[in-house]
Motif scaffolding. Structure first.
Motif, PDB file in Angstrom:
ATOM      1  N   HIS A  19      13.698 -20.354  12.953  1.00 32.95           N
ATOM      2  CA  HIS A  19      14.655 -21.243  12.291  1.00 32.95           C
ATOM      3  C   HIS A  19      16.063 -20.674  12.224  1.00 32.95           C
ATOM      4  N   LEU A  20      16.163 -19.354  12.126  1.00 28.49           N
ATOM      5  CA  LEU A  20      17.466 -18.726  11.924  1.00 28.49           C
ATOM      6  C   LEU A  20      17.637 -17.593  12.924  1.00 28.49           C
ATOM      7  N   HIS A  21      18.648 -17.716  13.766  1.00 28.69           N
ATOM      8  CA  HIS A  21      18.899 -16.731  14.809  1.00 28.69           C
ATOM      9  C   HIS A  21      19.097 -15.337  14.208  1.00 28.69           C
ATOM     10  N   GLY A  22      18.364 -14.350  14.731  1.00 21.71           N
ATOM     11  CA  GLY A  22      18.550 -12.967  14.292  1.00 21.71           C
ATOM     12  C   GLY A  22      17.781 -12.572  13.044  1.00 21.71           C
ATOM     13  N   LEU A  23      17.037 -13.522  12.444  1.00 24.34           N
ATOM     14  CA  LEU A  23      16.255 -13.190  11.255  1.00 24.34           C
ATOM     15  C   LEU A  23      14.900 -12.618  11.674  1.00 24.34           C
ATOM     16  N   LEU A  24      14.634 -11.400  11.212  1.00 24.10           N
ATOM     17  CA  LEU A  24      13.426 -10.666  11.602  1.00 24.10           C
ATOM     18  C   LEU A  24      12.663 -10.258  10.353  1.00 24.10           C
ATOM     19  N   ALA A  25      11.345 -10.466  10.374  1.00 24.79           N
ATOM     20  CA  ALA A  25      10.479 -10.013   9.282  1.00 24.79           C
ATOM     21  C   ALA A  25       9.596  -8.886   9.793  1.00 24.79           C
ATOM     22  N   SER A  26       9.341  -7.893   8.942  1.00 22.85           N
ATOM     23  CA  SER A  26       8.453  -6.793   9.319  1.00 22.85           C
ATOM     24  C   SER A  26       7.601  -6.410   8.126  1.00 22.85           C
ATOM     25  N   GLY A  27       6.408  -5.890   8.409  1.00 19.54           N
ATOM     26  CA  GLY A  27       5.495  -5.504   7.346  1.00 19.54           C
ATOM     27  C   GLY A  27       4.957  -4.112   7.557  1.00 19.54           C
ATOM     28  N   GLY A  28       4.760  -3.372   6.469  1.00 16.07           N
ATOM     29  CA  GLY A  28       4.302  -1.990   6.544  1.00 16.07           C
ATOM     30  C   GLY A  28       2.844  -1.825   6.159  1.00 16.07           C
ATOM     31  N   GLY A  29       2.274  -0.715   6.592  1.00 17.02           N
ATOM     32  CA  GLY A  29       0.858  -0.415   6.372  1.00 17.02           C
ATOM     33  C   GLY A  29       0.528   0.007   4.949  1.00 17.02           C
ATOM     34  N   THR A  30      -0.607   0.699   4.817  1.00 17.20           N
ATOM     35  CA  THR A  30      -1.211   0.958   3.504  1.00 17.20           C
ATOM     36  C   THR A  30      -0.304   1.651   2.503  1.00 17.20           C
ATOM     37  N   ALA A  31       0.486   2.619   2.956  1.00 20.55           N
ATOM     38  CA  ALA A  31       1.339   3.368   2.020  1.00 20.55           C
ATOM     39  C   ALA A  31       2.618   2.611   1.665  1.00 20.55           C
ATOM     40  N   ASP A  32       2.855   1.473   2.323  1.00 18.45           N
ATOM     41  CA  ASP A  32       4.116   0.744   2.182  1.00 18.45           C
ATOM     42  C   ASP A  32       3.926  -0.622   1.514  1.00 18.45           C
ATOM     43  N   ARG A  33       3.099  -1.458   2.139  1.00 18.98           N
ATOM     44  CA  ARG A  33       2.669  -2.759   1.589  1.00 18.98           C
ATOM     45  C   ARG A  33       3.774  -3.810   1.501  1.00 18.98           C
ATOM     46  N   CYS A  34       4.954  -3.514   2.048  1.00 20.66           N
ATOM     47  CA  CYS A  34       6.105  -4.411   1.861  1.00 20.66           C
ATOM     48  C   CYS A  34       6.382  -5.260   3.090  1.00 20.66           C
ATOM     49  N   ILE A  35       6.837  -6.498   2.838  1.00 15.96           N
ATOM     50  CA  ILE A  35       7.439  -7.324   3.884  1.00 15.96           C
ATOM     51  C   ILE A  35       8.943  -7.232   3.687  1.00 15.96           C
ATOM     52  N   ARG A  36       9.643  -6.862   4.751  1.00 20.78           N
ATOM     53  CA  ARG A  36      11.103  -6.747   4.695  1.00 20.78           C
ATOM     54  C   ARG A  36      11.730  -7.743   5.662  1.00 20.78           C
ATOM     55  N   PHE A  37      12.918  -8.220   5.290  1.00 22.24           N
ATOM     56  CA  PHE A  37      13.650  -9.178   6.121  1.00 22.24           C
ATOM     57  C   PHE A  37      14.981  -8.566   6.529  1.00 22.24           C
TER      58      PHE A  37
END
Length: 322
Positions: free
Chosen positions: A192-210
């Motif tokens: 939907h939005l050019h250049g918008l990226l989501a990423s997620g981290g493993g067990t020690a992190d647990r976060c979704i970042r944009f």
């Protein structure tokens, strides 16, 4: 509530593999041990595409983009094979990696492969060479790989907790994000939005970042409370799905950008390591080491204006892939 369950014997419980993909022609590819099986979502017909033999096993599968039946298969021994799924025929066998190939991503005729040997190889299947360039930067296994929708940027995630963005011609990352504190397997570009990226981290992190890769900025972070295994955006509405491992093995549907939870889906008894979305964007399939593939209706149809769609459906019974 899932509406269909497929039994997938020997579906591996390995965070670093990518064993499920759904094609634009509505065919699901699944890597089970040393074989790849195809499940036609229209007819429910199962076809065995290939058997790598006892000395190798499937570590990743990836369908080429629209208008082709080509499937890439990454193997434990570091090979990348291209198969024509309509003819069940192998077209190419490509070398270049020293260790297993757990991540694959297509950009028209370019196939990117990520390996435990820490490298990403760019392969042009029109070229006779096994690969045209090598991207070095990760200090551990490459476990996530996604091209942006305009095919201009490649995002890669590694077991070094790094998220990198490469442009079409770079052999060094143009953006480096070091905020995650565990392996980055889950990567998804917004449609939907050019250049918008989501990423997620493993067990020690647990976060979704944009991230906004156009302005090179970190937009937001959501602690999900458990290992993030996969992310996929809806094409039809501004929502995304995450799948999780330790400790709740759940699937969450989020509204963006508020990150309000629209649904939490449970049913898998192992961490939900595999995720793919149907070509119409309405259904997801999830896979886990509990040796099941589960189908869920999570998004509205492209024509539906009502974003509060009914999530779930009634059960279809159970089939086995193999």
């Amino acid at each position: 509530m899932e509406f269909q369950v497929l039994d997938a014997p020997a579906l591996q419980d390995d965070f670093y593999l990518n064993l499920v993909d759904w094609s634009s022609q509505n065919v699901l590819a699944v890597g089970l041990g040393n074989c790849v099986y195809l499940w036609n979502a229209c007819s429910s017909k199962v076809t065995k595409l290939c058997d790598l033999g006892i000395d190798d096993s499937v570590c990743s599968v990836g369908w080429a983009q629209r208008g082709t039946n080509n499937l890439a298969v990454g193997t434990f021994n570091g090979k990348v094979q291209i198969w024509d799924a309509s003819r069940c025929k192998k077209i190419r066998n490509m070398e270049g990696h020293r260790l297993r190939v757990g991540a694959l991503a297509w950009s028209s005729s370019v196939l990117s492969s990520g390996s435990r040997d820490k490298s990403i190889l760019q392969r042009d299947i029109r070229s006779p060479e096994d690969f045209v360039s090598k991207l070095s930067g990760h200090k551990s296994e490459v476990c996530g790989l996604k091209w942006s929708y305009d095919n201009r940027q490649l995002a890669s995630g590694g077991n070094d907790n790094r998220l990198f963005v490469w442009n079409q011609h770079s052999t060094q990352p143009v953006l480096k994000y070091c905020e995650h504190t565990a392996a980055v397997k889950a990567i998804a570009w917004s449609p939907h939005l050019h250049g918008l990226l989501a990423s997620g981290g493993g067990t020690a992190d647990r976060c979704i970042r944009f991230w906004n890769t156009t302005t090179n900025s970190h937009l937001s972070c959501m602690d999900t409370g458990s290992q993030v295994c996969n992310l996929v955006w809806s094409k039809n509405v501004n929502e995304l799905v995450s799948t999780h491992g330790y400790s709740q093995n759940q699937i969450i549907v989020w509204r963006y950008p508020t990150m309000s939870k629209l649904a939490t889906l449970t049913g898998h008894t192992y961490r939900v390591l595999y995720l793919a979305i149907s070509p119409d964007g309405q259904t997801i399939v999830t896979g886990a080491g509990d040796e099941t593939l589960r189908f869920w209706n999570v998004f509205p149809s492209p024509k539906s204006q009502n974003t509060d769609s009914e999530i779930g459906a009634s059960s279809f019974g159970r089939t086995t892939i193999r």
